[in-house]
Design an enzyme around this catalytic site. Structure first.
Site, PDB file in Angstrom:
ATOM      1  N   LYS A 178       0.802  -1.094   0.144  1.00 22.49           N
ATOM      2  CA  LYS A 178      -0.031  -0.045  -0.108  1.00 22.49           C
ATOM      3  C   LYS A 178       0.932   1.116   0.234  1.00 22.49           C
ATOM      4  CE  LYS A 178      -1.666   3.045   3.042  1.00 22.49           C
ATOM      5  NZ  LYS A 178      -2.004   4.221   2.142  1.00 22.49           N
ATOM      6  N   GLU A 253      10.239   1.879  10.400  1.00 21.18           N
ATOM      7  CA  GLU A 253      11.166   3.083  10.174  1.00 21.18           C
ATOM      8  C   GLU A 253      10.274   4.438  10.310  1.00 21.18           C
ATOM      9  OE1 GLU A 253      14.285   2.612   9.176  1.00 21.18           O
ATOM     10  OE2 GLU A 253      14.243   0.724   8.833  1.00 21.18           O
ATOM     11  N   GLU A 387       8.669  16.597  15.303  1.00 23.64           N
ATOM     12  CA  GLU A 387       9.252  16.431  13.921  1.00 23.64           C
ATOM     13  C   GLU A 387       8.421  17.497  13.087  1.00 23.64           C
ATOM     14  OE1 GLU A 387       8.433  12.700  11.874  1.00 23.64           O
ATOM     15  OE2 GLU A 387      10.523  13.199  10.925  1.00 23.64           O
TER      16      GLU A 387
HETATM   17  P1  NAP Z   1       2.236   8.567   8.124  1.00 24.15           P
HETATM   18  O1  NAP Z   1       1.023   9.523   8.151  1.00 24.15           O
HETATM   19  O2  NAP Z   1       2.505   7.760   9.229  1.00 24.15           O
HETATM   20  O3  NAP Z   1       1.583   7.591   6.840  1.00 24.15           O
HETATM   21  C1  NAP Z   1       2.658   6.469   6.392  1.00 24.15           C
HETATM   22  C2  NAP Z   1       1.643   5.674   5.749  1.00 24.15           C
HETATM   23  O4  NAP Z   1       0.859   5.018   6.685  1.00 24.15           O
HETATM   24  C3  NAP Z   1       0.740   6.021   4.669  1.00 24.15           C
HETATM   25  O5  NAP Z   1       0.604   5.004   3.609  1.00 24.15           O
HETATM   26  C4  NAP Z   1      -0.638   6.052   5.446  1.00 24.15           C
HETATM   27  O6  NAP Z   1      -1.576   6.073   4.486  1.00 24.15           O
HETATM   28  C5  NAP Z   1      -0.388   5.033   6.371  1.00 24.15           C
HETATM   29  N1  NAP Z   1      -1.185   5.120   7.310  1.00 24.15           N
HETATM   30  C6  NAP Z   1      -1.794   5.959   7.908  1.00 24.15           C
HETATM   31  N2  NAP Z   1      -2.523   5.709   8.970  1.00 24.15           N
HETATM   32  C7  NAP Z   1      -2.353   4.151   9.270  1.00 24.15           C
HETATM   33  C8  NAP Z   1      -3.090   3.343  10.152  1.00 24.15           C
HETATM   34  N3  NAP Z   1      -3.917   3.595  11.111  1.00 24.15           N
HETATM   35  N4  NAP Z   1      -2.815   2.047   9.773  1.00 24.15           N
HETATM   36  C9  NAP Z   1      -1.842   1.606   8.671  1.00 24.15           C
HETATM   37  N5  NAP Z   1      -1.482   2.328   7.697  1.00 24.15           N
HETATM   38  C10 NAP Z   1      -1.786   3.877   8.039  1.00 24.15           C
HETATM   39  O7  NAP Z   1       3.512   9.323   7.659  1.00 24.15           O
HETATM   40  P2  NAP Z   1       3.562  10.435   6.249  1.00 24.15           P
HETATM   41  O8  NAP Z   1       3.178  11.601   6.679  1.00 24.15           O
HETATM   42  O9  NAP Z   1       3.158   9.591   5.055  1.00 24.15           O
HETATM   43  O10 NAP Z   1       5.129  10.417   6.181  1.00 24.15           O
HETATM   44  C11 NAP Z   1       5.778  11.216   6.914  1.00 24.15           C
HETATM   45  C12 NAP Z   1       6.507  10.401   7.964  1.00 24.15           C
HETATM   46  O11 NAP Z   1       7.215   9.382   7.613  1.00 24.15           O
HETATM   47  C13 NAP Z   1       7.543  11.015   8.941  1.00 24.15           C
HETATM   48  O12 NAP Z   1       7.208  10.958  10.184  1.00 24.15           O
HETATM   49  C14 NAP Z   1       8.904  10.457   8.369  1.00 24.15           C
HETATM   50  O13 NAP Z   1       9.786  10.837   9.364  1.00 24.15           O
HETATM   51  C15 NAP Z   1       8.552   9.228   8.256  1.00 24.15           C
HETATM   52  N6  NAP Z   1       9.512   8.608   7.364  1.00 24.15           N
HETATM   53  C16 NAP Z   1      10.692   7.683   7.884  1.00 24.15           C
HETATM   54  C17 NAP Z   1      11.563   7.357   7.266  1.00 24.15           C
HETATM   55  C18 NAP Z   1      12.373   6.369   7.833  1.00 24.15           C
HETATM   56  O14 NAP Z   1      13.250   5.433   7.093  1.00 24.15           O
HETATM   57  N7  NAP Z   1      12.567   6.075   9.193  1.00 24.15           N
HETATM   58  C19 NAP Z   1      11.475   7.640   5.745  1.00 24.15           C
HETATM   59  C20 NAP Z   1      10.518   8.310   5.478  1.00 24.15           C
HETATM   60  C21 NAP Z   1       9.678   8.813   6.128  1.00 24.15           C
HETATM   61  P3  NAP Z   1      -2.169   7.494   3.957  1.00 24.15           P
HETATM   62  O15 NAP Z   1      -1.347   7.802   2.891  1.00 24.15           O
HETATM   63  O16 NAP Z   1      -3.553   7.013   3.206  1.00 24.15           O
HETATM   64  O17 NAP Z   1      -2.380   8.378   4.936  1.00 24.15           O
END
Ligand code: NAP
Ligand code: MG
Length: 494
Positions: A178, A253, A387
């Site tokens: 996904k 991650e 963050e």
């Molecule tokens: P996010 O809101 O946590 O969403 C990430 C993914 O999870 C999306 O596909 C999202 O779907 C899905 N998701 C949301 N709620 C969920 C739930 N309850 N159950 C299962 N899946 C769910 O993060 P983001 O805003 O896309 O990305 C930013 C974050 O990613 C930041 O905190 C960043 O630090 C982190 N990040 C970490 C790394 C690493 O390697 N450590 C790399 C890149 C990014 P939807 O798109 O439909 O909301």
């Protein structure tokens, strides 16, 4: 506008509900595509297909390793043939400058080639053991985990997908993937490629849709053997909770608030350049961003002045024209970043430059935020603790090495960190004290397919890339052979 479909059990299919989602270009708010908006019923079909492919026919995991490796290499070749289309797609969808998107695509191609080779390397242990049962020989084999659910964020749409798909597929797993619902388009192209290279039906499945439904179902399903997630710490916690039902393996991650420690003896222009890359690359939407500059007091004023000069000179614009920085990924995200900026101002941090939405000329309709530097920050400033995930950096000062380390580690996160100094022993001392999974000396952000990536503390657990990134998608089995059959050792003598 035709609708980009889900890919389930070897077929391109609309969502069962018939729902679709508009995909928006953050540079100008134009709708660039429509995607199938999957629900829990679509995910269930994908999971069933992945399960049947793995536990039923088992064709992919049983393929000899040379054949599997050849198919993985074909994926890389097909991506190379569609390199321009992939890069443009990520730029239109995410907003990032085109040259940075090309960098992502090239890394993704190399990632497939890297694991295509790695799965043919000698691997596993062999042990001569004699525990009283007689002479035994023991060895280990690595086997795929089974059905791997994967959920990725929007900041590196293709690359975050490939960091998971390349090792998992190379290891022989089935996949239900996904993408972020904000940036799903390059994943559709990747699955068009996966569809064409000869992977058995049901082995790879793409379900687009929201995290709360599609993502949650993947994390909860009793038929998914592993869930691997890249995204925010809050959602990571949800995933870990949801995964408890069948104790599936979990890889996380997550976010970061990474320290960039700069000593007064550092090469000045070099430290400025890397600090710029550390916080403004990819619009600051980087999990490992150097979002907290912690600088020796005597250098602070000179450094901040130079950094602000550089930041003020940055060009913002549509990523297709390769500005220094593109728009933030979405309206919601831009508003979140602007809110953090207002909070910092209200808390008394000093906004040295930027700090507002940029709407000049062609940027009028896009989600642009000027590169922002906040001086006079303390450990209580909200943006020092949380963050922001945007082009916003905080400045704090230290007088001693110990103070720098204490500030650096005073965070719930532990993803990354860097130190700048020309004193080699000090560089090694400090970097060793940083509680984070990825650290740099005299540079910021370089990443390699060969080296493991992942966080300490609330930045998650598990590692991607490198040999550890393959092991994430493997179980280890020990096989014990009795070399003296018929003898029962101490058991017989009892
Ligand atoms: P996010 O809101 O946590 O969403 C990430 C993914 O999870 C999306 O596909 C999202 O779907 C899905 N998701 C949301 N709620 C969920 C739930 N309850 N159950 C299962 N899946 C769910 O993060 P983001 O805003 O896309 O990305 C930013 C974050 O990613 C930041 O905190 C960043 O630090 C982190 N990040 C970490 C790394 C690493 O390697 N450590 C790399 C890149 C990014 P939807 O798109 O439909 O909301
Ligand atoms: Mg988009």
């Amino acid at each position: 506008m035709d609708i980009k479909l889900n890919y389930i059990n070897g077929e391109w299919v609309p969502a069962i509900s018939g729902k679709t989602r508009d995909i928006i270009n953050p540079a100008n708010e134009e709708v660039i595509a429509k995607t199938a908006e999957g629900g829990t019923d679509d995910v269930s079909l994908a999971i069933a297909a992945a399960k049947e492919a793995f536990y039923g026919k088992g064709e992919w995991r049983r393929k000899n390793v040379q054949e599997r490796s050849d198919i993985i290499l074909k994926i890389a070749d097909a991506m190379e043939a569609r390199r321009e289309e992939l890069a443009i797609t990520d730029t239109l969808d995410n907003g990032k400058p085109l040259r940075e998107a090309y960098g992502d695509i090239d890394d993704a191609i190399h990632c497939f080639r890297y694991y295509a080779g790695m799965i043919k390397a000698p691997y596993g242990g062999a042990y001569d053991v004699n525990d009283g049962f007689g002479q035994m020989h023991s060895y280990t084999v690595h086997e795929p985990v089974g059905v791997c659910g994967m959920i990725t964020p929007w900041n590196y749409p293709l690359l975050m997908a490939v960091w998971k798909i390349a090792p998992a597929l190379s290891a022989g797993n089935s996949i239900v993937f996904k993408p972020s619902s904000t940036t799903p388009l390059s994943a559709v192209i990747l699955f068009e490629i996966l569809d064409q290279v000869g992977i058995p039906k049901g082995t790879v499945n793409l379900v687009m849709g929201s995290g709360g439904t599609v993502g949650q179902e993947i994390a909860e399903s009793m038929d998914v053997d592993m869930v691997t997630f890249t995204g925010s710490t809050e959602v990571g916690q949800e995933i870990a909770r949801a995964a408890v039902g069948n104790l599936k393996k979990v890889g996380l991650e997550l976010g970061g608030k990474s320290p960039n420690i700069i000593f007064a003896d550092a090469d000045f222009e070099g430290a400025v350049e890397w600090a710029m890359i550390g916080i403004f690359f990819n619009q600051g939407e980087v999990c490992s961003a150097g979002s907290r500059i912690i600088i020796e007091e005597s250098l602070k004023d000179k450094f901040v002045a130079r950094l602000a000069e550089r930041a003020n000179a940055m060009t913002l614009g549509n990523g297709m024209f390769d500005p220094d920085m593109g728009p933030l990924v979405s309206k919601d995200h831009m508003e979140k970043v602007l809110n953090y900026i207002e909070t910092a101002k209200a808390e008394g941090a000093h906004c040295v430059c930027g700090g507002y939405r940029y709407t000049e000329g062609d940027c009028a309709k896009g989600y642009f935020v000027r590169p922002t530097i906040f001086d006079n920050c303390t450990q209580d400033t909200t943006i020092v603790k949380e963050e922001v995930f945007g082009p916003v950096v905080t400045i704090q000062t230290f007088k001693t090495e110990e103070e720098a380390i204490t500030l650096a580690n005073d965070t719930i996160y532990g993803l990354a960190g860097a130190v700048f100094t020309t004193d080699g022993a000090r560089a090694l001392r400090v970097v060793k004290e940083i509680r984070a999974g990825i650290t740099w000396i005299n540079c910021y952000n370089p990443t390699f397919n060969e080296a493991p990536w992942g966080g300490y503390k609330m930045s998650g657990y598990g590692r991607e890339l490198g040999i550890h990134g393959l092991e994430e998608y493997q179980e280890i089995k020990q096989i014990n052979i009795n070399l003296t059959p018929g003898k029962l050792g101490w058991y017989e003598e009892r």
